[in-house]
Design an enzyme around this catalytic site. Structure first.
Site, PDB file in Angstrom:
ATOM      1  N   HIS A 111       0.861  -1.192   0.000  1.00 60.12           N
ATOM      2  CA  HIS A 111       0.000   0.000   0.000  1.00 60.12           C
ATOM      3  C   HIS A 111       0.892   1.234   0.000  1.00 60.12           C
ATOM      4  CE1 HIS A 111      -3.607   2.381   0.762  1.00 60.12           C
ATOM      5  NE2 HIS A 111      -2.900   3.058   1.642  1.00 60.12           N
ATOM      6  N   GLU A 176       8.500   1.011  -2.814  1.00 60.71           N
ATOM      7  CA  GLU A 176       7.632  -0.186  -2.875  1.00 60.71           C
ATOM      8  C   GLU A 176       8.398  -1.352  -3.484  1.00 60.71           C
ATOM      9  OE1 GLU A 176       3.704   0.407  -4.583  1.00 60.71           O
ATOM     10  OE2 GLU A 176       3.877   2.546  -4.160  1.00 60.71           O
TER      11      GLU A 176
END
Ligand code: GRF
Length: 203
Positions: A111, A176
């Site tokens: 996320h 990420e």
């Protein structure tokens, strides 16, 4: 050496996080192998990335279908591959509590915010519009809530006052691509243990 962790990666879009996992597996940085890439969008570029890496793909159609029926198909596809870990990498569909409970502690998600701040969609824009000075991303186990599961890893980025939303998105995306493969490797190395809300990582 134990068997490689068998992954199913679920996507809906570009698949840059998928690509990070593909590259990490190929370079033996993580003791895992992607058995199948599943997308709810036939147009997802991530499917092309999977094809280029000779990874099996499957499109799962949600349109005009009962969610339970779709998830039963999803379970069948995943269980056929004897999957150890389901990785949501930009998968934009909400999974039901029944589906999640079918795979306890076996579903993780990436996320683009420092949860619990900014759950839900467009988290990067939420942070940018809020005026945060630090933003980041989170890998967490998926539970029945929206981006509420126990946190495995997080990474931060500094928000510069001249950053556009796109600047911030690309800064976060870079991080990420680091923490998602790392989280997978920690799980593959059996170094991750959930204790209530907390995730303990053993060295
Ligand atoms: C990423 O920003 C991820 O955090 C969010 O969806 C985006 C997927 O990007 N859940 P990609 O498809 O991996 O490039």
């Amino acid at each position: 050496m134990s068997a490689k962790l068998k992954l199913a990666v679920l996507i809906s879009g570009s698949g840059t996080n998928l690509q990070a996992i593909i590259d990490s597996c190929k370079n033996n940085k993580i003791h895992a192998e992607i058995k199948i890439v599943i997308s709810n969008k036939s147009s997802a570029y991530g499917l092309e990335r999977a094809h280029q890496a000779n990874i099996k793909t499957q499109i799962i159609n949600y349109k005009n279908r009962d969610k339970n029926e779709v998830e039963q198909e999803l379970i069948q596809i995943i269980d056929q591959e004897k999957i150890d870990l389901i990785v949501l990498a930009g998968f934009m569909k909400i999974l039901s509590a029944d589906f999640i409970s079918h795979y306890p502690e076996k579903i993780i998600n990436i996320h683009p915010s420092l949860l619990p701040a900014f759950p839900g969609i467009d988290a990067q824009t939420q942070a940018w519009e809020y005026g945060t000075k630090i933003a980041g991303c989170t890998v967490h186990f998926v539970d029945e809530g929206c981006d509420t599961g126990p946190i495995i890893l997080q990474e931060h980025v500094i928000v510069d006052q001249n950053d556009t939303i796109d600047d911030l998105k690309s800064k976060i995306l870079e991080k990420e691509h680091l923490i998602l493969p790392k989280a997978i490797d920690l799980i593959a190395s059996k170094k991750v243990a959930i204790s209530g809300r907390k995730v303990k990582i053993h060295s």
